[in-house]
Motif scaffolding. Structure first.
Motif, PDB file in Angstrom:
ATOM      1  N   TRP A  54      -0.646  -4.398  15.036  1.00 25.15           N
ATOM      2  CA  TRP A  54      -1.844  -5.140  14.658  1.00 25.15           C
ATOM      3  C   TRP A  54      -2.929  -4.281  14.040  1.00 25.15           C
ATOM      4  N   HIS A  55      -2.993  -3.024  14.345  1.00 26.24           N
ATOM      5  CA  HIS A  55      -4.064  -2.183  13.820  1.00 26.24           C
ATOM      6  C   HIS A  55      -3.763  -1.655  12.412  1.00 26.24           C
ATOM      7  N   VAL A  56      -2.511  -1.670  11.987  1.00 22.89           N
ATOM      8  CA  VAL A  56      -2.102  -1.028  10.729  1.00 22.89           C
ATOM      9  C   VAL A  56      -2.787  -1.626   9.498  1.00 22.89           C
ATOM     10  N   PRO A  57      -2.888  -2.949   9.345  1.00 20.40           N
ATOM     11  CA  PRO A  57      -3.526  -3.475   8.132  1.00 20.40           C
ATOM     12  C   PRO A  57      -4.979  -3.030   7.947  1.00 20.40           C
ATOM     13  N   LYS A  58      -5.625  -2.622   9.024  1.00 15.79           N
ATOM     14  CA  LYS A  58      -7.033  -2.212   8.943  1.00 15.79           C
ATOM     15  C   LYS A  58      -7.201  -0.722   8.662  1.00 15.79           C
ATOM     16  N   LEU A  59      -6.097   0.020   8.640  1.00 13.92           N
ATOM     17  CA  LEU A  59      -6.178   1.464   8.446  1.00 13.92           C
ATOM     18  C   LEU A  59      -6.353   1.819   6.974  1.00 13.92           C
ATOM     19  N   PRO A  60      -7.068   2.918   6.695  1.00  8.81           N
ATOM     20  CA  PRO A  60      -7.131   3.407   5.313  1.00  8.81           C
ATOM     21  C   PRO A  60      -5.778   3.988   4.904  1.00  8.81           C
ATOM     22  N   GLU A  61      -5.560   4.107   3.612  1.00  9.54           N
ATOM     23  CA  GLU A  61      -4.267   4.551   3.086  1.00  9.54           C
ATOM     24  C   GLU A  61      -3.804   5.877   3.693  1.00  9.54           C
ATOM     25  N   HIS A  62      -4.696   6.860   3.825  1.00  8.61           N
ATOM     26  CA  HIS A  62      -4.281   8.160   4.361  1.00  8.61           C
ATOM     27  C   HIS A  62      -3.809   8.055   5.812  1.00  8.61           C
ATOM     28  N   ALA A  63      -4.387   7.131   6.588  1.00  7.27           N
ATOM     29  CA  ALA A  63      -3.976   6.950   7.977  1.00  7.27           C
ATOM     30  C   ALA A  63      -2.597   6.279   8.064  1.00  7.27           C
ATOM     31  N   ILE A  64      -2.331   5.357   7.165  1.00  2.93           N
ATOM     32  CA  ILE A  64      -1.004   4.733   7.113  1.00  2.93           C
ATOM     33  C   ILE A  64       0.036   5.781   6.737  1.00  2.93           C
ATOM     34  N   TYR A  65      -0.296   6.610   5.766  1.00  4.95           N
ATOM     35  CA  TYR A  65       0.629   7.680   5.359  1.00  4.95           C
ATOM     36  C   TYR A  65       0.918   8.622   6.532  1.00  4.95           C
ATOM     37  N   ALA A  66      -0.094   8.896   7.342  1.00  9.72           N
ATOM     38  CA  ALA A  66       0.083   9.796   8.485  1.00  9.72           C
ATOM     39  C   ALA A  66       1.045   9.214   9.527  1.00  9.72           C
ATOM     40  N   LEU A  67       1.176   7.905   9.571  1.00  9.43           N
ATOM     41  CA  LEU A  67       2.101   7.264  10.501  1.00  9.43           C
ATOM     42  C   LEU A  67       3.556   7.323  10.028  1.00  9.43           C
ATOM     43  N   SER A  68       3.743   7.601   8.763  1.00 13.00           N
ATOM     44  CA  SER A  68       5.088   7.576   8.199  1.00 13.00           C
ATOM     45  C   SER A  68       5.919   8.747   8.723  1.00 13.00           C
ATOM     46  N   GLU A  69       7.228   8.598   8.594  1.00 11.81           N
ATOM     47  CA  GLU A  69       8.176   9.635   8.993  1.00 11.81           C
ATOM     48  C   GLU A  69       9.007  10.021   7.785  1.00 11.81           C
ATOM     49  N   ARG A  70       9.256  11.293   7.611  1.00 11.20           N
ATOM     50  CA  ARG A  70      10.133  11.762   6.530  1.00 11.20           C
ATOM     51  C   ARG A  70      11.577  11.500   6.910  1.00 11.20           C
TER      52      ARG A  70
END
Length: 73
Positions: A54-70
């Motif tokens: 639920w919190h993801v849509p409210k995050l800025p782009e850099h924060a969403i990128y930080a959640l990603s996994e390589r």
């Protein structure tokens, strides 16, 4: 001639912590270890249980990128 094998399937539901991958992954690993001991062949987790939902849509782009996994080969 019967060649049936047992397929053990389990699902998991747990209270994840939003934006806390370390905690969520540790819980997931606990469930995996338990599934191994129970001889589970397929273990299914909820969508987005690693990062939260639920919190993801409210995050800025850099924060969403930080959640990603390589993904590596």
């Amino acid at each position: 001639m019967s060649t049936f094998k047992t397929l053990r399937v389990a699902t998991v539901q747990f209270q994840h912590k939003a934006n806390d991958k370390v905690y969520n992954l540790s819980k997931i690993h606990q469930f995996i270890d338990n599934a191994i001991s129970e001889k589970v062949n397929v273990l299914v987790f909820p969508e987005m249980c690693i990062t939260g939902y639920w919190h993801v849509p409210k995050l800025p782009e850099h924060a969403i990128y930080a959640l990603s996994e390589r993904v590596s080969n």
